[in-house]
Enzyme design. Structure first.
Site, PDB file in Angstrom:
ATOM      1  N   CYS A  86       1.541  63.049  39.318  1.00 36.47           N
ATOM      2  CA  CYS A  86       2.200  64.251  38.785  1.00 36.47           C
ATOM      3  C   CYS A  86       2.219  65.347  39.850  1.00 36.47           C
ATOM      4  CB  CYS A  86       1.524  64.686  37.487  1.00 36.47           C
ATOM      5  SG  CYS A  86       2.542  65.810  36.505  1.00 36.47           S
ATOM      6  N   HIS A 201       0.880  59.680  34.068  1.00 35.62           N
ATOM      7  CA  HIS A 201      -0.568  59.880  34.232  1.00 35.62           C
ATOM      8  C   HIS A 201      -1.356  58.633  33.818  1.00 35.62           C
ATOM      9  CE1 HIS A 201      -0.889  64.279  34.961  1.00 35.62           C
ATOM     10  NE2 HIS A 201       0.264  64.334  34.317  1.00 35.62           N
ATOM     11  N   GLU A 203      -4.388  58.039  34.534  1.00 33.61           N
ATOM     12  CA  GLU A 203      -5.780  58.414  34.234  1.00 33.61           C
ATOM     13  C   GLU A 203      -5.936  58.962  32.824  1.00 33.61           C
ATOM     14  OE1 GLU A 203      -3.652  60.330  35.515  1.00 33.61           O
ATOM     15  OE2 GLU A 203      -4.112  62.431  35.065  1.00 33.61           O
TER      16      GLU A 203
END
Lengths: 230, 79
Positions: A86, A201, A203
């Protein structure tokens, strides 16, 4: 395996990255501040999401000039695996470690939702052995990947588009392009394949509690490749 | 010496912000305002320098930081 997670003023996914590396994978991770020049010998560098320097000037532009980025560039030039997520992707393009730029979403809205992405292109430290479609959160205002026609042709020809927005079944079309990105591009890699930038994302969906855990595959890929060599 | 750097999106880059402004102008009755493009202006104080030097400095600043050549062009003025 050793993960360095870079923290810029305004980064807000750095703790998430550290958590995935330590709590989910059981590996070692630490944060490196924007004004440090020593990454402390990591195997992998993660540039997290957020709003570095308040997105002033252009997203990632000020962060690209911070001292830590000299160390990240040297690490990348030496072939070290770098994943920019990002805002981290935006920092990598502003640092010229990846080509192109990320512009305001075509719909002018900040998009915060799950998106499907197809793993494409050549293998990278974060996608080797990862196949098919992943459902990952996206959360961005400037995610519309843009590059000139020659750059796009080169990226496609060299298999450097590594994530593409798609439908749940892997169909790539305008209907599944959340932000107007050229060729539905959600992530790319550099010429060497070791530097990867992506808007979604992984994570934030690396354990089932936070979705379906499919984001973990990227970190597992790095573990297999880098961890296996140690 | 005062300088001004104007940064614009390249003509072939879709300016979604400009499109939104065009739409808002039309709602105010300015429906003759087509193709609005939004750019940025940087005003820079350069102290007591030769205009040619000032121009050179501003161009270097634009190339290195103020504009991103992937998507933007710039022009420089000194006064």
């Amino acid at each position: 395996m050793r993960f360095a997670v870079v923290s810029f003023p305004g980064s807000n996914c750095d703790d998430d990255c550290v958590r995935v590396a330590t709590e989910v994978l059981g590996e070692t991770a630490w944060k490196v501040r924007h004004d440090e020049r020593d990454l402390r010998r990591p195997d992998v560098v993660l540039l997290p999401g957020g709003f570095s320097y308040g997105d002033y000037l252009r997203c990632g532009a000020i962060a690209s000039l911070s001292p830590v980025m000299e160390a990240v560039a040297a690490f990348a030039r030496a072939g070290g695996p770098v994943l920019g997520i990002c805002n981290g992707f935006q920092v990598l393009t502003e640092s010229h470690l990846l080509p192109g730029a990320l512009l305001r979403n075509a719909g002018l809205k900040f998009i915060c939702e799950d998106a499907h992405v197809r793993v494409d292109g050549r293998p990278t430290p974060f996608t080797a052995g990862v196949q098919g479609v992943l459902r990952l959160p996206i959360a961005h205002n400037e995610g519309r990947y843009h590059a000139d026609a020659d750059t796009l042709a080169r990226l496609e020809g060299e298999g450097r588009v590594v994530f593409r927005y798609c439908g749940p079944d892997g169909t790539v079309s305008d209907a599944f392009n959340p932000n107007g990105a050229s060729a539905n591009i959600a992530g790319i890699c550099n010429e060497g394949g070791n530097v990867v930038g992506m808007m979604p994302h992984p994570e934030r969906n690396a354990e089932p509690l936070l979705g379906n855990g499919q984001g973990r595959a990227l970190f597992d890929a790095a573990l297999r490749l880098v961890g296996g060599a140690r | 010496m005062k300088g001004r750097v104007t940064v614009r999106l390249k003509p072939d880059v879709l300016d979604v912000e400009g499109k939104a402004v065009s739409g808002a102008l039309a709602r105010l009755g300015f429906d003759d305002a087509h193709g609005v493009r939004v750019g940025k202006v940087f005003e820079v104080e350069l102290g007591d320098v030769d205009p040619a030097v000032a121009r050179e400095r501003l161009e270097a600043m634009a190339r290195k930081l103020l504009a991103n050549p992937v998507m933007e062009t710039f022009s420089v003025e000194v006064e």
